[in-house]
Design a protein around this motif. Structure first.
Motif, short mmCIF file in Angstrom:
data_model
loop_
_atom_site.label_atom_id
_atom_site.label_comp_id
_atom_site.label_asym_id
_atom_site.label_seq_id
_atom_site.Cartn_x
_atom_site.Cartn_y
_atom_site.Cartn_z
N ARG A 40 5.00 -4.54 -11.06
CA ARG A 40 4.86 -3.10 -11.03
C ARG A 40 6.16 -2.39 -11.39
NH1 ARG A 40 0.47 -0.86 -8.63
NH2 ARG A 40 1.63 0.76 -7.54
N PHE A 62 5.51 1.52 -12.17
CA PHE A 62 4.83 2.12 -11.02
C PHE A 62 5.69 2.08 -9.77
CE2 PHE A 62 1.23 2.94 -13.33
CZ PHE A 62 0.67 1.81 -13.90
N GLU A 63 6.69 1.21 -9.76
CA GLU A 63 7.66 1.21 -8.67
C GLU A 63 9.04 1.33 -9.30
OE1 GLU A 63 6.67 1.19 -5.67
OE2 GLU A 63 4.72 0.23 -5.67
N PHE A 64 9.95 1.93 -8.55
CA PHE A 64 11.31 2.07 -9.08
C PHE A 64 12.24 1.09 -8.39
CE2 PHE A 64 10.70 5.44 -11.93
CZ PHE A 64 9.55 6.05 -11.47
N SER A 80 2.83 4.94 -5.24
CA SER A 80 3.90 5.21 -6.20
C SER A 80 3.83 6.67 -6.58
CB SER A 80 3.72 4.34 -7.43
OG SER A 80 2.42 4.50 -7.92
N GLU A 81 4.93 7.23 -7.00
CA GLU A 81 4.95 8.64 -7.34
C GLU A 81 4.91 8.83 -8.84
OE1 GLU A 81 8.38 10.25 -5.17
OE2 GLU A 81 7.94 8.55 -3.90
N PHE A 83 11.49 -1.42 0.57
CA PHE A 83 10.61 -0.37 1.07
C PHE A 83 10.97 -0.04 2.50
CE2 PHE A 83 7.71 -0.08 -2.33
CZ PHE A 83 7.43 -1.36 -2.80
N ASP A 120 0.82 -1.20 0.00
CA ASP A 120 0.00 0.00 0.00
C ASP A 120 0.85 1.25 0.00
OD1 ASP A 120 1.07 -0.13 2.44
OD2 ASP A 120 -0.77 0.10 3.57
N ILE A 121 2.07 1.13 -0.41
CA ILE A 121 2.94 2.30 -0.47
C ILE A 121 2.71 2.97 -1.80
CG2 ILE A 121 5.32 3.06 -0.45
CD1 ILE A 121 5.83 0.45 1.22
#
Lengths: 759, 356
Positions: free
Chosen positions: B52, B57-59, A6-7, B12, A3-4
């Motif tokens: 993702r 959407f994620e790096f 994304s930017e 994370f 649930d983090i």
């Protein structure tokens, strides 16, 4: 799925960072860089930050500090000292305790009544639930003192019920009358909160308790009540704050009882003592802040029911007939009371002298619509104008808070709530102290921040940036210091000419966007003066008309036409810098320098022109007050609707090729539009019924009905006040009706749009 | 090597501030053009995070992603030439079906006629022709799923990403949809990455399966390789059912390994390497590799017998260990009830040795 969030990035360098967490400072710097790469995002942040700084933090700081300095500017604790003084002490302390007592009584009784209503609606299967709900909502759309008014009319010395019907000589003035009035006025807030909580209370928990042998009362005590405590506590705290901030009701019905809000009011209007008013405001602020903190850090942490979740589907009906009917009866009685009270307001406006002579007359109405029409029109115009501005600002802030991560987010959130949370009188005083004189220091700070923003976006070349900054500022200061006697009007003609010149220049070089933007600015600046040519004929035409409704209305129109075009210089400067920054960026490198210098220098001069930020006695200060007061609701509405959108909808848009702006335009906005529009209604209502925030800001040229009622009370009396109140209520209901129509028309195409579809 | 992940990790910061969560650890993967690769694993294994990261959407915290040779780490999702089908379908509720499917084409400002042509074609492909004017809330779950698929396919992407697209459908629909998806993907030849926790889906759809657990890739292989030759205990236990049987080497020659299991001697064939005598090893025997053969010397007691129609499921106590066996001989008319002593036979040429 984690649930983090994304930017949304535009161009990002791949980070081959070690897994070690970067230090706080570096992280903030990196965040800042990321945000600054997206100009629209950065501008929104800057805009929101500046707005909150100028119109929330700055005035509040002035209001709070004002209590500590006497008119000569020396540090002085006189008014605080009066609380322990032997002469003033007892009275001051009595007022303070009366205020707290009023708050506690109103909040407890109001929450209780709200709970009974909510319980009746959710758990008792009350017949006519729709009507009960509508009736409960009526107090939210009426002026703050309407109930006080009708209470006096019905239960006062000459009250219809007390004198005429029962023959009593009843004194309704005082704590009892005040608490009664406040409970009816504010219980709706508690009702809405508790209703939402009850709807989301899972009945299976109660059933489980019963199957384990618990009787009804025990279930209520050990299961229902604990789960509702956050809602109950939250309501009580909210009602406490509302009660303390209330000005209208105490003014009418407190009688010999004085509370802090009336004391503050008298300090300003009666004694012209701003130091005293500020000191008292601080005293009033303390309980408010304590409550605010309690709410945030104690109540919210203990909430076991998610209020954003869906209501549990089953409709549970309370089995105990005694409880059920008690709640229903109390609810019905209250509804009848509310109807009676508001009917009284409307009917009394048609009577000659309520309590003495009940013959019907239109006199109060003709009076309101001729002499008083100015106030009505001004209020409606300013409320309407502030509404989209409040909605826009609220939406921007909501978007930043919900969708973006950045340090200082908490401050933005806090600031947007602060404006509506503090008692209105404090804000009003703050506005006066902050904006009644030229604030050159403040203006310089604003200019500095915006100038940095400007050069950052105007040009990517560091050398150009520095040159534009230095030369532009010099140009601006030169204009200011070398020509101090020049009035704003001719100055703007000159500026207008320069901008049009730049526009022409851009046109020659085929820079179409630039040309249009600069031409637009030039025209707008010229309109500052030229609008007079539209306004004056209107004013003249109004004088040809007969004295009456139309003559006044048309005359007001001539004033209204000017409002969008005659912004105070500082606000003008801010707007110009925002717009031109992006335009200059699109220029060729060669011309960026001269155009940049002009685009920075001209607004710079505006920042120091005349008395910067001296907004009192302009309509703009009232607009600002309105926006600040309704901002928390706009932000909350925006945030709630944004949170309901499944994030994968926006991600879907992105992966189909759309960038952040396209997604926002084509996906986000259409989905939040219904909630946005509903927020507009609420804002308009809040503006129209605003009293304590604007009561110190009205002038002869810009009048607000609610304030006029209070100040003209001797002249218009109760009947006149009723007429004006009825006008406000009618206007608000019309606005709500129109909005509902629009929303329904909009949603017809979508059938039943469930915003959580896809979740 | 069309799409590759090189040493990809994602970390994370943990909720609450201190520490961190390693969602993906040092993932290496090479995907050929046109193949459908499934990321399979339990919840929290990192498969969705990996997907993702592919989408943008994620790096990635470290590592590189390459598409057709180019590193795409820096590209935002809207510039990657990939399409995604979301678990929740993410259909735009305020647009009708046609506008939904045409959304990405509209972003590219294609001509009206071109858009109509392409949308029409893809609607036919997913068998939704005629539904263009409907609103999303008028469609069933399966139909919405096909709209989401159509919207992704109409973009003619280089890579198609699918995030558990069938998990919100009921079982029957899931079955028919997964064969449909597979046949469409085969027909169009689009490189696809599919995420699921359902092993049957993975086995049915994939050219290759990537089994993930706790952020790590445990094994990459075809369905046969994953099932018959699992390389870790986790993979063996996650796909299908497995009995882990301890054995001791008697004679370590390859091609004819002799091990001692439950005091019985078994000859394993098709073994590739040699093992030292006396070494301990774990054998993986799937339930269908255990036969009930009353003539066998290896005896056990039936603890549970469930008749499921097309086969009978047994839990048999063999020397203290509970072994799961399956009997799918249609001619077998009777069940061995609880408490019965049965003989079991391990099919020596199917049993797999778990790598150390």
């Amino acid at each position: 799925m984690t649930d983090i969030p994304s930017e949304i990035q535009t161009e990002i360098q791949a980070q081959h960072t070690p897994a070690r967490k970067p230090s706080g400072f570096i992280q903030r710097y990196r965040e800042f860089l990321l945000i600054s790469r997206d100009p629209v995002l950065f501008m929104s942040l800057l805009f929101s930050g500046i707005f909150l700084f100028i119109f929330v933090f700055f005035p509040l700081a002035r209001a709070i500090s004002g209590g500590f300095f006497n008119p000569e500017g020396l540090f002085d604790l006189t008014y605080f000292g009066r609380y322990i003084d032997s002469y003033y002490g007892p009275v001051m302390r009595q007022i303070f305790w009366s205020t707290i007592q009023m708050g506690i009584l109103s909040s407890v009784l109001g929450t209780l009544l709200g709970f009974v209503f909510a319980f009746a609606m959710v758990r008792c299967g009350i017949p006519g639930a729709r009507w009960v709900h509508l009736i409960a909502m009526v107090p939210t759309v009426s002026p703050p003192f309407a109930i006080a008014l009708s209470t006096i009319l019905l239960f006062g010395r000459n009250g219809l019920i007390t004198r005429r019907l029962l023959g009593l000589d009843y004194n309704v003035y005082g704590m009892h009358g005040l608490v009664f009035v406040q409970v009816i006025t504010f219980f709706t807030v508690a009702y809405l909160i508790l209703r939402a909580m009850l709807e989301r209370l899972n009945p299976s928990m109660e059933e489980a308790a019963e199957s384990l042998g618990a009787g009804r009362l025990r279930v209520f005590r050990t299961v229902i009540l604990p789960l509702l405590i956050p809602g109950l506590a939250g309501s009580m705290l909210l009602l406490f704050v509302e009660s303390l901030a209330d000005l209208g009701n105490p003014m009418f019905i407190a009688g010999n009882l004085t509370v802090l809000s009336t004391q503050i009011f008298l300090a300003v209007i009666g004694e012209f003592d701003y130091q005293k008013a500020s000191a008292l405001s601080l005293v009033l602020l303390i309980p408010t802040l304590v409550v605010f903190l309690l709410q945030r850090y104690y109540v919210n942490r203990r909430s076991y029911i998610s209020v954003t979740g869906k209501p549990s589907g089953k409709a549970v009906v309370e089995k105990s007939g005694l409880i059920r009917w008690t709640c229903i009866i109390i609810t019905y009685i209250t509804c009848i009371l509310i109807i009676l009270l508001y009917a009284t307001v409307v009917v009394s406006s048609f009577t000659t002298a309520w309590g003495v002579n009940f013959s019907l007359t239109l006199r109060w109405w003709t009076d309101a619509l001729t002499r008083g029409i100015e106030a009505v029109l001004d209020t409606t115009f300013l409320s309407a104008l502030a509404t989209p501005l409040a909605a826009l600002t609220g939406m921007v802030i909501a978007f930043l808070i919900v969708r973006k991560k950045f340090s200082g987010k908490g401050l933005l959130d806090f600031g947007s709530n602060l404006g509506g949370a503090v008692p209105g009188t404090i804000l009003g005083i703050g506005f006066i102290l902050a904006f009644n004189k030229g604030q050159t220091a403040m203006s310089s700070i604003l200019y500095a921040v915006l100038a940095l923003f400007f050069i950052f976006y105007a040009s990517p070349i560091r050398r150009q940036q520095v040159l534009i900054l230095i030369l532009g500022t010099s140009v601006g200061l030169a204009i200011h210091f070398l020509t101090p006697e020049i009035e704003l009007d001719p100055l703007l003609y000159v500026f207008s000419g320069i901008y049009l010149g730049i526009a022409l220049f851009s046109l020659i070089r085929r820079k179409k966007t630039g040309a249009i933007m600069f031409a637009g600015i030039g025209v707008y600046l010229a309109l500052y003066n030229l609008v007079v040519f539209v306004a004056d004929p209107i004013a003249k035409a109004s004088r040809q008309l007969e004295i009456g409704f139309w003559n006044n209305a048309v005359f007001q129109l001539s004033d209204y036409v000017k409002v969008p075009f005659q912004l105070p210089p500082v606000l003008l400067g801010i707007a110009l810098l925002f717009i031109s920054a992006l335009v200059v960026n699109s220029e060729n490198s060669r011309w960026r320098l001269p155009i940049g210098i002009l685009a920075l220098g001209l607004p710079c001069a505006l920042f120091f022109q005349g008395m910067p930020l001296a907004l009192t006695s302009t309509p703009y200060i009232i607009l600002a007050a309105y926006i600040v007061r309704s901002l928390p609701a706009s932000v909350r509405a925006g945030a709630a609707s944004l949170q309901q959108i499944d994030p994968s909808i926006e991600e879907a848009s992105q992966i189909l090729g759309a960038d952040a702006q396209y997604t926002f335009r084509k996906v986000t906005i259409p989905l939040i539009l219904p909630a946005l529009l509903a927020g507009l209604i609420f804002s308009f209502t809040r503006h129209m019924t605003s009293l304590s925030a604007i009561i110190f800001l009205v002038t002869a040229r810009w009048r607000i009905v609610t304030a006029s009622i209070m100040s003209d009370f001797e002249q218009v009396g109760l009947m006149g006040a009723s007429a004006y109140s009825t006008i406000i209520i009618v206007l608000v209901l019309i606005a709500i009706g129109i909005m509902n129509l629009i929303i329904r028309r909009m949603l017809r195409g979508r059938g039943d749009v469930d915003l959580s579809m896809g979740a | 090597m069309y799409l590759t992940l090189e040493q990809i990790s994602k970390t994370f910061p943990a909720r609450g501030g201190s520490g961190e969560v390693k969602a993906v650890i040092d993932a290496d993967l090479q995907i050929e053009q046109g193949e459908l690769v499934t990321l399979l694993g339990p919840s929290g294994c990192g498969k969705t995070t990996t997907l993702r990261m592919l989408a943008g959407f994620e790096f990635p915290t470290t590592g590189k992603i390459r598409l057709d040779g180019k590193i795409i780490n820096d590209l935002p999702p809207n510039k990657r030439d990939m399409s995604m089908v979301f678990q929740s379908y993410a259909i735009f509720p305020h647009l009708n079906i046609f506008e939904n499917v045409a959304y990405g084409l509209n972003v590219q400002h294609l001509s009206r006629s071109e858009i109509t042509r392409r949308v029409g074609k893809v609607m036919e492909l997913v068998e939704l022709s005629g539904y263009e004017k409907r609103a999303p809330n008028q469609l069933s779950g399966g139909q919405q799923q096909r709209v989401a698929l159509a919207r992704a396919l109409v973009m003619e992407p280089k890579v198609l990403l699918m995030d558990e697209p069938l998990s919100n459908l009921d079982a029957k629909l899931r079955e028919s949809m997964r064969t449909e998806i597979r046949s469409i993907q085969r027909r169009l030849g689009i490189t696809s990455v599919y995420v699921t926790h359902d092993q049957i889906e993975a086995m049915t759809l994939s050219d290759r399966i990537v089994v993930m657990n706790g952020g790590l890739i445990e094994q990459v292989g075809t369905p046969v390789e994953i099932y018959r030759f699992p390389r870790t205990r986790f993979v063996a236990g996650f796909i299908g059912r497995a009995n882990f049987i301890e054995a001791r080497v008697v004679n370590g020659q390859p091609a004819n390994l002799v091990v001692k299991v439950y005091d019985q001697t078994i000859f394993l064939s098709k073994v590739k390497s040699s093992y030292p005598e006396g070494a301990r090893m774990t054998l993986i025997a799937r339930p269908e590799m255990i036969r009930i053969n009353q003539e066998s010397n290896l005896k056990g007691t039936v603890r549970r017998a469930s008749y499921l129609g097309n086969f009978v499921d047994y839990d048999i106590d063999v020397a203290g260990q509970l072994i799961t066996a399956v009997d799918n001989d249609p001619r077998q008319a009777s069940i061995y009830t609880e408490g019965t002593t049965v003989g079991i036979e391990l099919l020596a040429d199917c049993i797999h040795i778990l790598p150390a």
